[in-house]
Write a protein that holds these residues in place. Sequence first.
Motif, PDB file in Angstrom:
ATOM      1  N   ARG A  45       0.737  -1.156   0.260  1.00  0.00           N
ATOM      2  CA  ARG A  45      -0.069  -0.099   0.018  1.00  0.00           C
ATOM      3  C   ARG A  45       1.024   1.226  -0.078  1.00  0.00           C
ATOM      4  N   PHE A  46       2.036   1.116   0.800  1.00  0.00           N
ATOM      5  CA  PHE A  46       2.801   1.896   1.060  1.00  0.00           C
ATOM      6  C   PHE A  46       4.530   2.396  -0.505  1.00  0.00           C
ATOM      7  N   GLY A  47       4.357   1.339  -1.192  1.00  0.00           N
ATOM      8  CA  GLY A  47       5.616   1.540  -2.126  1.00  0.00           C
ATOM      9  C   GLY A  47       5.999   0.332  -1.938  1.00  0.00           C
ATOM     10  N   ASP A  48       7.154  -0.342  -2.643  1.00  0.00           N
ATOM     11  CA  ASP A  48       8.147  -1.427  -3.106  1.00  0.00           C
ATOM     12  C   ASP A  48       8.843  -2.019  -2.067  1.00  0.00           C
ATOM     13  N   PHE A  49       9.824  -0.601  -1.586  1.00  0.00           N
ATOM     14  CA  PHE A  49      10.772  -1.080  -1.003  1.00  0.00           C
ATOM     15  C   PHE A  49      10.697   0.477  -0.154  1.00  0.00           C
ATOM     16  N   GLN A  50      11.328  -0.408   1.659  1.00  0.00           N
ATOM     17  CA  GLN A  50      11.489   1.057   1.679  1.00  0.00           C
ATOM     18  C   GLN A  50      12.525   1.099   3.097  1.00  0.00           C
ATOM     19  N   ALA A  51      13.592   1.901   3.023  1.00  0.00           N
ATOM     20  CA  ALA A  51      14.630   1.908   3.881  1.00  0.00           C
ATOM     21  C   ALA A  51      14.355   2.513   5.367  1.00  0.00           C
ATOM     22  N   ASN A  52      14.689   1.473   5.674  1.00  0.00           N
ATOM     23  CA  ASN A  52      14.583   1.688   7.564  1.00  0.00           C
ATOM     24  C   ASN A  52      15.744   2.410   8.591  1.00  0.00           C
ATOM     25  N   GLY A  53      16.481   2.585   7.543  1.00  0.00           N
ATOM     26  CA  GLY A  53      18.499   2.270   8.631  1.00  0.00           C
ATOM     27  C   GLY A  53      17.794   3.871   8.699  1.00  0.00           C
ATOM     28  N   ILE A  54      17.289   4.811   8.833  1.00  0.00           N
ATOM     29  CA  ILE A  54      17.057   6.431   9.011  1.00  0.00           C
ATOM     30  C   ILE A  54      17.016   6.123  10.836  1.00  0.00           C
ATOM     31  N   LEU A  55      15.978   5.753  11.114  1.00  0.00           N
ATOM     32  CA  LEU A  55      16.000   5.972  12.726  1.00  0.00           C
ATOM     33  C   LEU A  55      16.771   5.285  13.110  1.00  0.00           C
ATOM     34  N   PRO A  56      17.075   4.178  13.158  1.00  0.00           N
ATOM     35  CA  PRO A  56      18.488   4.038  14.277  1.00  0.00           C
ATOM     36  C   PRO A  56      20.204   4.924  14.226  1.00  0.00           C
ATOM     37  N   TYR A  57      20.289   5.024  13.258  1.00  0.00           N
ATOM     38  CA  TYR A  57      21.251   6.252  13.223  1.00  0.00           C
ATOM     39  C   TYR A  57      21.132   7.486  13.569  1.00  0.00           C
ATOM     40  N   ALA A  58      19.632   7.814  13.100  1.00  0.00           N
ATOM     41  CA  ALA A  58      19.347   9.620  13.942  1.00  0.00           C
ATOM     42  C   ALA A  58      19.561   9.211  14.894  1.00  0.00           C
ATOM     43  N   LYS A  59      18.948   8.314  15.662  1.00  0.00           N
ATOM     44  CA  LYS A  59      18.904   8.574  17.673  1.00  0.00           C
ATOM     45  C   LYS A  59      20.418   8.289  17.787  1.00  0.00           C
ATOM     46  N   LYS A  60      21.549   7.094  16.891  1.00  0.00           N
ATOM     47  CA  LYS A  60      22.783   7.220  17.945  1.00  0.00           C
ATOM     48  C   LYS A  60      23.137   9.031  17.291  1.00  0.00           C
ATOM     49  N   LEU A  75      18.947  14.914  -1.407  1.00  0.00           N
ATOM     50  CA  LEU A  75      20.336  14.366  -1.608  1.00  0.00           C
ATOM     51  C   LEU A  75      20.606  13.430  -3.414  1.00  0.00           C
ATOM     52  N   LEU A  76      18.828  12.780  -2.530  1.00  0.00           N
ATOM     53  CA  LEU A  76      19.066  11.903  -3.603  1.00  0.00           C
ATOM     54  C   LEU A  76      19.408  11.969  -5.130  1.00  0.00           C
ATOM     55  N   PRO A  77      19.742  11.777  -5.958  1.00  0.00           N
ATOM     56  CA  PRO A  77      20.308  12.050  -7.692  1.00  0.00           C
ATOM     57  C   PRO A  77      18.613  12.204  -8.271  1.00  0.00           C
ATOM     58  N   HIS A  78      17.976  13.186  -9.204  1.00  0.00           N
ATOM     59  CA  HIS A  78      16.562  12.995  -9.339  1.00  0.00           C
ATOM     60  C   HIS A  78      16.847  11.831 -10.266  1.00  0.00           C
ATOM     61  N   SER A  79      15.542  10.870 -10.175  1.00  0.00           N
ATOM     62  CA  SER A  79      15.305   9.834 -11.061  1.00  0.00           C
ATOM     63  C   SER A  79      14.106   9.771 -11.723  1.00  0.00           C
ATOM     64  N   ASP A  80      13.791   9.338 -12.546  1.00  0.00           N
ATOM     65  CA  ASP A  80      12.800   8.472 -12.875  1.00  0.00           C
ATOM     66  C   ASP A  80      12.243   7.262 -13.128  1.00  0.00           C
ATOM     67  N   LEU A  81      13.619   6.352 -11.880  1.00  0.00           N
ATOM     68  CA  LEU A  81      12.866   5.421 -11.603  1.00  0.00           C
ATOM     69  C   LEU A  81      11.900   4.483 -10.365  1.00  0.00           C
ATOM     70  N   TRP A  82      12.043   5.470 -10.175  1.00  0.00           N
ATOM     71  CA  TRP A  82      10.923   5.663  -8.509  1.00  0.00           C
ATOM     72  C   TRP A  82      10.566   6.924  -7.546  1.00  0.00           C
ATOM     73  N   GLU A  83       9.458   7.003  -7.149  1.00  0.00           N
ATOM     74  CA  GLU A  83       8.857   7.899  -6.323  1.00  0.00           C
ATOM     75  C   GLU A  83       9.527   7.924  -4.788  1.00  0.00           C
ATOM     76  N   THR A  84      10.011   8.797  -4.274  1.00  0.00           N
ATOM     77  CA  THR A  84      10.466   8.147  -2.695  1.00  0.00           C
ATOM     78  C   THR A  84       8.945   9.627  -1.897  1.00  0.00           C
ATOM     79  N   ASP A  85       9.081   8.695  -0.838  1.00  0.00           N
ATOM     80  CA  ASP A  85       8.512   9.618   0.512  1.00  0.00           C
ATOM     81  C   ASP A  85       8.657   8.793   1.554  1.00  0.00           C
ATOM     82  N   ILE A  86       8.273  10.311   2.646  1.00  0.00           N
ATOM     83  CA  ILE A  86       8.935   9.669   4.043  1.00  0.00           C
ATOM     84  C   ILE A  86       7.506   9.442   5.040  1.00  0.00           C
ATOM     85  N   ALA A  87       7.588   8.335   5.473  1.00  0.00           N
ATOM     86  CA  ALA A  87       6.842   7.580   6.255  1.00  0.00           C
ATOM     87  C   ALA A  87       6.677   7.636   7.263  1.00  0.00           C
TER      88      ALA A  87
END
Length: 587
Positions: A45-60, A75-87
Amino acid sequence: MLGYRTMFIEFDPSESIDRIIRETTAKSNDFEVGFNPQVRPADERFGDFQANGILPYAKKAGLNPRELAQKLIDLLPHSDLWETDIAGPGFINFKLSSSFFKQWIDKFHDINSIKNAIQVENQQKIVVDFSSPNTAKQMHVGHIRSTIIGESLARLLGFMGHEIIRDNHLGDWGTQFGILLFAIKKENISLSELGNDPIAKLENLYRQGNNWVKDDEDNLIQARGELVKLQNGDPENLDLWQKIKDISMDSFLSIYEMLGVQFDHSLGESFYRDKVELIYEQLLAHKICEENDGALVVFHPDHKRFSKQPFIIRKSDGASNYATTDLATVAFRKNEWQSNQIIYVTDGRQRDHFEQLFMTVQKWFSAEKNACPLLKHVWFGTILGDDNKAIKTRDGEPVKLIDLLSESIERAKKMVIEKKPDLEGSEILRRAKIIGLGAVRYADLSQDRTLDYVFSWEKMLAMQGNTAPYLQYAVARIHSIFRKIESKPNQHHSTEYPPTTDSEKKLARKLLFFSGALKQTAKELKPHFLGTYLYELATEFSSFYNQSKVMVEEKEIKSLRILLCARTLTVLEIGLNILGIDTLEEM
Ligand code: ARG
């Protein structure tokens, strides 16, 4: 730019995403070393893949995770390969674009491109120790799980580029031979005249012998004497033993042939009989084992149970046992074959044995300054009958493997005839074998191997649900589409037009997760992950096919849809082949 992009499309899309995030964060001061993007499949429902690493890194790092996630997105290069959003508190969702899907299905178009893409970087020499029945007995259904699971893991790991050695560790040196030799001599039986089911005859003789030794001390002493003679190399007994082994192997081979299983070695316990002295010496010298009532045993003081429960490596009468030969086997596989991993596929009841074996081997190799191979016990549960107890025949005997396989083929034959009464006899039999054997195999592989499962003909042969016939039917259906358009699946290479409609995108999306299913199966050594994936793919295909007409007027749409059919077929065929399940072009 385009060239960069296709290079960028990887078989496992999570690797593409992981890589671009790593490349990006490496150039930014906000992410110091040690940032792990942790890319995982996302909830659809939200996407195809999720990057979960921000949370533990920001905490530290004491940073605000949502702000940091936004920074990364910017910062991510502009791309027509995917759309991103924060959840949520700082996960990043990646929704792959039609363009990504299109490029992926163009790129991974056949078995070779998929195989190349899934090759591991760190190739290992892996011994798969599986099947391993005991000679002088028929293989029973307990050995079916080992054979079927072991073969499929060997195929998968081989497909991923590991070097595989299939070794059938036959139980051919146990105490059963004393009794059997005693019975053969008492009955004055000639092994060349055992009739057309020699192994059943041997099994009966063994049973009879067992009764004799149970009732009479004298018989017991004689039977033990036969074993000692065999182990001391008495030529007559050795000759009988060899003949029994040959008879057993013949019967095993007919089953292996049926199942398409071939071993590189069938060394068995007897192969190690002259290699056990060195084990006693070394384990004694390193004080890993000790004498206990005349036996040699290993305790593991650091282990809760095994500090008290001994691992017996030499019996009090001086004879070697299952543990001794297994110790010698590890050394042989490491020193002679240079293997760096050994996978044992057996019943869960042997968990203690392998745990104790592995602990002992680790201590022993470390004391010998020999690098210890990675040891893994792939154990499985019991096949249950209707009564929820271990499956038995009506007279309470263990079910024989050959009877089970024959019955499955017989039942599949009826299914084939019912559908196509006019088929030629040989074709009926060919199809019945593929369906019947596939059903038995898949019933086993589609469940988490550590669970017991209830054996049911109706369920495993059903055309609906998570069964082999359902998957085989999906394959046959796609073949029939190509017959209708008078073309071959491998003639369709690329598409101008990307997946656009909902059902096209959903099917393409499912195809992209093939790599994930293969990797998870290899990591956990559990074939049901692959089975579940294939079932979901077949279901997704079915809804795609019901919703999307393939033979439409618009050439581009037609070519895309044909391509999706071809890719689904390739993935289903590769996956089923890894599970050891053959397919049909017509069903
Ligand atoms: N022969 C044993 C049995 O039937 C299985 C052997 C498994 N392999 C091993 N290296 N111990 O239970």
